[in-house]
Design a protein around this motif. Structure first.
Motif, PDB file in Angstrom:
ATOM      1  N   GLY A  43      45.072 -20.480  -5.062  1.00  9.49           N
ATOM      2  CA  GLY A  43      45.381 -20.646  -3.876  1.00  9.49           C
ATOM      3  C   GLY A  43      43.916 -21.120  -2.964  1.00  9.49           C
ATOM      4  O   GLY A  43      44.458 -21.263  -1.837  1.00  9.49           O
ATOM      5  N   GLY A  44      42.624 -21.341  -3.653  1.00 14.56           N
ATOM      6  CA  GLY A  44      41.725 -21.397  -2.437  1.00 14.56           C
ATOM      7  C   GLY A  44      41.312 -23.117  -1.873  1.00 14.56           C
ATOM      8  O   GLY A  44      42.395 -23.892  -3.266  1.00 14.56           O
ATOM      9  N   PHE A  45      40.819 -23.568  -1.308  1.00 14.64           N
ATOM     10  CA  PHE A  45      40.512 -25.094  -0.856  1.00 14.64           C
ATOM     11  C   PHE A  45      39.162 -25.465  -1.903  1.00 14.64           C
ATOM     12  O   PHE A  45      38.873 -26.849  -1.669  1.00 14.64           O
ATOM     13  CB  PHE A  45      40.663 -25.303   0.190  1.00 14.64           C
ATOM     14  CG  PHE A  45      42.265 -24.929   0.841  1.00 14.64           C
ATOM     15  CD1 PHE A  45      43.180 -25.550   0.964  1.00 14.64           C
ATOM     16  CD2 PHE A  45      42.063 -23.283   1.989  1.00 14.64           C
ATOM     17  CE1 PHE A  45      44.259 -24.657   1.918  1.00 14.64           C
ATOM     18  CE2 PHE A  45      43.304 -23.320   2.131  1.00 14.64           C
ATOM     19  CZ  PHE A  45      43.731 -23.496   2.416  1.00 14.64           C
ATOM     20  N   GLY A  46      38.698 -24.815  -2.219  1.00 12.04           N
ATOM     21  CA  GLY A  46      37.635 -25.439  -2.999  1.00 12.04           C
ATOM     22  C   GLY A  46      36.532 -24.627  -2.123  1.00 12.04           C
ATOM     23  O   GLY A  46      36.580 -24.433  -0.825  1.00 12.04           O
ATOM     24  N   THR A  47      35.341 -24.875  -2.835  1.00 12.41           N
ATOM     25  CA  THR A  47      34.333 -23.811  -2.168  1.00 12.41           C
ATOM     26  C   THR A  47      33.583 -24.380  -0.977  1.00 12.41           C
ATOM     27  O   THR A  47      33.135 -23.814   0.813  1.00 12.41           O
ATOM     28  CB  THR A  47      32.611 -24.291  -2.922  1.00 12.41           C
ATOM     29  OG1 THR A  47      32.707 -23.735  -4.406  1.00 12.41           O
ATOM     30  CG2 THR A  47      31.652 -23.273  -2.415  1.00 12.41           C
TER      31      THR A  47
END
Length: 100
Positions: A43-47
């Motif tokens: 669900g994240g977008f990358g660091t």
């Protein structure tokens, strides 16, 4: 740049101190971006994008609190830092929920 940092509550400092503070803010945002990437998983977008969303939310929250904040008995700098962190993470979670 100096006026932006003063708007979110930092005092007028020499250039080297401003560079050190900005680097600490960026490294902290990258750390929170990495931790949130681990927690959000797919669900994240990358660091880097997570860190960018946290920074944008943090600056927006600190500015809004500076502009419309309610006076309290808590230390204003600690309260502004907590508001910035909470609003940055809130923006990241909202962006993850409404992700297409």
């Amino acid at each position: 740049m100096r006026s932006l940092l003063m708007m979110v509550g930092l005092p007028d400092l020499p250039l080297l101190s401003i560079i050190l503070i900005v680097m600490m803010i960026v490294l902290t945002a990258l750390l929170f971006g990495w931790i949130s990437d681990l927690l959000l998983g797919n669900g994240g977008f990358g660091t880097l994008l997570n860190a960018g969303l946290i920074l944008v939310g943090g600056f927006a929250g600190a500015w809004l609190w500076h502009r419309f904040g309610v006076p309290t008995r808590i230390d204003p700098n600690a309260l502004r830092a907590a508001i910035a962190l909470a609003s940055g993470l809130f923006l990241l979670v909202v962006a993850a929920v409404f992700r297409p």
